[in-house]
Design a protein around this motif. Structure first.
Motif, PDB file in Angstrom:
ATOM      1  N   UNK A  28       0.829  -1.207   0.000  1.00  7.53           N
ATOM      2  CA  UNK A  28       0.000   0.000   0.000  1.00  7.53           C
ATOM      3  C   UNK A  28       0.862   1.254   0.000  1.00  7.53           C
ATOM      4  N   UNK A  29       1.928   1.230   0.803  1.00  9.30           N
ATOM      5  CA  UNK A  29       2.810   2.395   0.903  1.00  9.30           C
ATOM      6  C   UNK A  29       3.498   2.668  -0.429  1.00  9.30           C
ATOM      7  N   UNK A  30       3.956   1.604  -1.102  1.00  3.53           N
ATOM      8  CA  UNK A  30       4.618   1.787  -2.394  1.00  3.53           C
ATOM      9  C   UNK A  30       3.627   2.272  -3.442  1.00  3.53           C
ATOM     10  N   UNK A  31       2.411   1.732  -3.397  1.00  5.08           N
ATOM     11  CA  UNK A  31       1.373   2.132  -4.354  1.00  5.08           C
ATOM     12  C   UNK A  31       1.083   3.630  -4.242  1.00  5.08           C
ATOM     13  N   UNK A  37       4.007  10.273  -7.024  1.00  2.56           N
ATOM     14  CA  UNK A  37       5.087  10.650  -7.933  1.00  2.56           C
ATOM     15  C   UNK A  37       4.582  11.041  -9.312  1.00  2.56           C
ATOM     16  N   UNK A  38       3.412  10.525  -9.693  1.00  4.24           N
ATOM     17  CA  UNK A  38       2.849  10.804 -11.011  1.00  4.24           C
ATOM     18  C   UNK A  38       2.054  12.110 -11.036  1.00  4.24           C
ATOM     19  N   UNK A  39       1.814  12.699  -9.891  1.00  6.10           N
ATOM     20  CA  UNK A  39       1.026  13.930  -9.823  1.00  6.10           C
ATOM     21  C   UNK A  39       1.908  15.160 -10.008  1.00  6.10           C
ATOM     22  N   UNK A  41       3.530  18.464  -8.769  1.00  6.49           N
ATOM     23  CA  UNK A  41       4.014  18.664  -7.400  1.00  6.49           C
ATOM     24  C   UNK A  41       3.007  19.389  -6.513  1.00  6.49           C
ATOM     25  N   UNK A  42       2.282  20.344  -7.069  1.00  4.38           N
ATOM     26  CA  UNK A  42       1.337  21.120  -6.258  1.00  4.38           C
ATOM     27  C   UNK A  42       0.176  20.283  -5.743  1.00  4.38           C
ATOM     28  N   UNK A  43      -0.109  19.137  -6.388  1.00  3.99           N
ATOM     29  CA  UNK A  43      -1.238  18.293  -5.994  1.00  3.99           C
ATOM     30  C   UNK A  43      -0.839  17.146  -5.077  1.00  3.99           C
ATOM     31  N   UNK A  44       0.457  16.956  -4.858  1.00  2.79           N
ATOM     32  CA  UNK A  44       0.883  15.889  -3.958  1.00  2.79           C
ATOM     33  C   UNK A  44       0.493  16.224  -2.523  1.00  2.79           C
ATOM     34  N   UNK A  45       0.525  15.219  -1.669  1.00  2.00           N
ATOM     35  CA  UNK A  45       0.125  15.420  -0.279  1.00  2.00           C
ATOM     36  C   UNK A  45       0.823  16.627   0.347  1.00  2.00           C
ATOM     37  N   UNK A  46       2.116  16.772   0.100  1.00  2.00           N
ATOM     38  CA  UNK A  46       2.857  17.874   0.692  1.00  2.00           C
ATOM     39  C   UNK A  46       2.925  19.105  -0.174  1.00  2.00           C
ATOM     40  N   UNK A  47       2.199  19.114  -1.293  1.00  2.34           N
ATOM     41  CA  UNK A  47       2.218  20.241  -2.206  1.00  2.34           C
ATOM     42  C   UNK A  47       1.334  21.379  -1.744  1.00  2.34           C
ATOM     43  N   UNK A  48       1.358  22.436  -2.510  1.00  6.48           N
ATOM     44  CA  UNK A  48       0.619  23.648  -2.157  1.00  6.48           C
ATOM     45  C   UNK A  48      -0.874  23.380  -2.000  1.00  6.48           C
ATOM     46  N   UNK A  49      -1.413  22.460  -2.822  1.00  9.79           N
ATOM     47  CA  UNK A  49      -2.852  22.199  -2.810  1.00  9.79           C
ATOM     48  C   UNK A  49      -3.195  20.777  -2.361  1.00  9.79           C
ATOM     49  N   UNK A  50      -2.299  20.100  -1.675  1.00  4.38           N
ATOM     50  CA  UNK A  50      -2.503  18.680  -1.399  1.00  4.38           C
ATOM     51  C   UNK A  50      -3.054  18.326  -0.033  1.00  4.38           C
ATOM     52  N   UNK A 259       6.467  18.630   3.278  1.00  6.95           N
ATOM     53  CA  UNK A 259       6.456  19.162   1.927  1.00  6.95           C
ATOM     54  C   UNK A 259       6.928  18.113   0.918  1.00  6.95           C
ATOM     55  N   UNK A 260       6.450  18.242  -0.307  1.00  5.52           N
ATOM     56  CA  UNK A 260       6.690  17.240  -1.347  1.00  5.52           C
ATOM     57  C   UNK A 260       8.164  17.016  -1.627  1.00  5.52           C
ATOM     58  N   UNK A 261       8.509  15.748  -1.847  1.00  4.51           N
ATOM     59  CA  UNK A 261       9.832  15.394  -2.350  1.00  4.51           C
ATOM     60  C   UNK A 261       9.794  15.483  -3.871  1.00  4.51           C
ATOM     61  N   UNK A 262      10.966  15.449  -4.479  1.00  7.42           N
ATOM     62  CA  UNK A 262      11.009  15.491  -5.933  1.00  7.42           C
ATOM     63  C   UNK A 262      10.472  14.182  -6.508  1.00  7.42           C
ATOM     64  N   UNK A 263       9.851  14.293  -7.671  1.00  9.64           N
ATOM     65  CA  UNK A 263       9.274  13.135  -8.338  1.00  9.64           C
ATOM     66  C   UNK A 263      10.367  12.145  -8.764  1.00  9.64           C
ATOM     67  N   UNK A 264      10.085  10.858  -8.532  1.00  6.02           N
ATOM     68  CA  UNK A 264      11.015   9.809  -8.939  1.00  6.02           C
ATOM     69  C   UNK A 264      10.450   9.085 -10.156  1.00  6.02           C
ATOM     70  N   UNK A 265      11.306   8.797 -11.115  1.00  3.26           N
ATOM     71  CA  UNK A 265      10.873   8.083 -12.311  1.00  3.26           C
ATOM     72  C   UNK A 265      11.869   6.973 -12.626  1.00  3.26           C
TER      73      UNK A 265
END
Length: 278
Positions: A28-31, A37-39, A41-50, A259-265
């Protein structure tokens, strides 16, 4: 010192159950990490609007139950990309909703429990393109960015608005922010908006407007600026409320993200979609 390895067959039922729970928690945590990571940055949990989707995801005993559904057959084109089953809904509502939905879709495992969410999982690249309309969901005359990951965030945001800490934090803010003739315009504006949000907290239309207006593609639009202001106001009010020790103890399962971490790909979701596209 060598680690002693105990065969699975030798484990007690309690130990096996504990291992299954730990494995599920890791999955669940990895999911959710890779959905994040696909969102943008502003929409992630730690983002401006998350903040609201983070509240919807929760933690501990309040962790969101997330399941998926697929089209019932090759001809089924679903316009419903996600579902949230409010905890305050009666059992008949959940059963009726699931029964109607089962005419066009099958749940991958089981229908979401009360308080849970379900999200459409396309079974092919063609289905993904058709159902998510290349990342856009038409609502009225306004195109709103969609896609699997944003739909997860969308449904979690609905769940976040139902979290009791939101109403508690807004009431606390209003109690602590009395207005007078000397109040600044900014203070008056914040109080007015907090009252509006609290009054319409369970309004689906208000929640949809909020979700639509915080999308990065429309956030600069003049008509969408209220959504961003509401999100930043809620973020400030809720973080302040949950910074107090008595509230941390009263609401132990409220998830306040860093706050959001950088997206990993590439993420697992990237790899799944690449596999589907062939």
């Amino acid at each position: 010192m060598a680690t002693k390895i105990i065969p699975y067959s030798k484990l007690s039922q309690e130990e096996r159950d504990r291992m299954r729970r730990a494995s599920q928690q890791m999955a669940d945590a990895e999911y959710i990490m890779e959905v994040q990571n696909r969102l943008p940055e502003s929409l992630r949990f730690g983002g401006e609007y998350g903040i609201m989707s983070a509240l919807g995801y929760g933690k501990g005993d309040d962790r969101a139950d997330i399941t998926s559904y697929v089209p019932k057959n090759d001809r089924a084109i679903l316009s419903i990309l996600g579902q949230y089953m409010p905890e305050y809904a009666q059992d008949s509502y959940v059963q009726s909703n699931s029964a109607d939905f089962s005419k066009v879709a099958d749940y991958v495992s089981e229908p979401p429990k009360q308080g849970g969410i379900a999200v459409l999982l396309p079974t092919s690249a063609e289905k993904a393109q058709t159902m998510y309309r290349e990342g856009t969901l038409e609502r009225g005359d306004s195109p709103t960015p969609a896609g699997y990951n944003r739909t997860v965030a969308h449904e979690l945001t609905h769940r976040g608005f139902s979290n009791p800490v939101v109403a508690a934090a807004l009431r606390d803010f209003l109690d602590r922010t009395p207005l007078s003739e000397f109040s600044s315009d900014a203070k008056v504006y914040d109080v007015s908006n907090a009252k509006r949000i609290l009054k319409n907290l369970n309004s689906t239309s208000q929640q949809h407007r909020f979700i639509d207006e915080i999308q990065p593609e429309v956030a600069e639009d003049r008509t969408a600026q209220r959504g961003g202001r509401d999100a930043r106001l809620l973020d400030r009010i809720i973080r302040d409320f949950m910074s107090r020790e008595e509230n941390k103890q009263k609401y132990p399962d409220v998830y306040i993200p860093t706050r959001s971490a950088q997206r990993e790909e590439p993420s697992i979701v990237d790899r799944i979609m690449s596999f589907i596209k062939g």
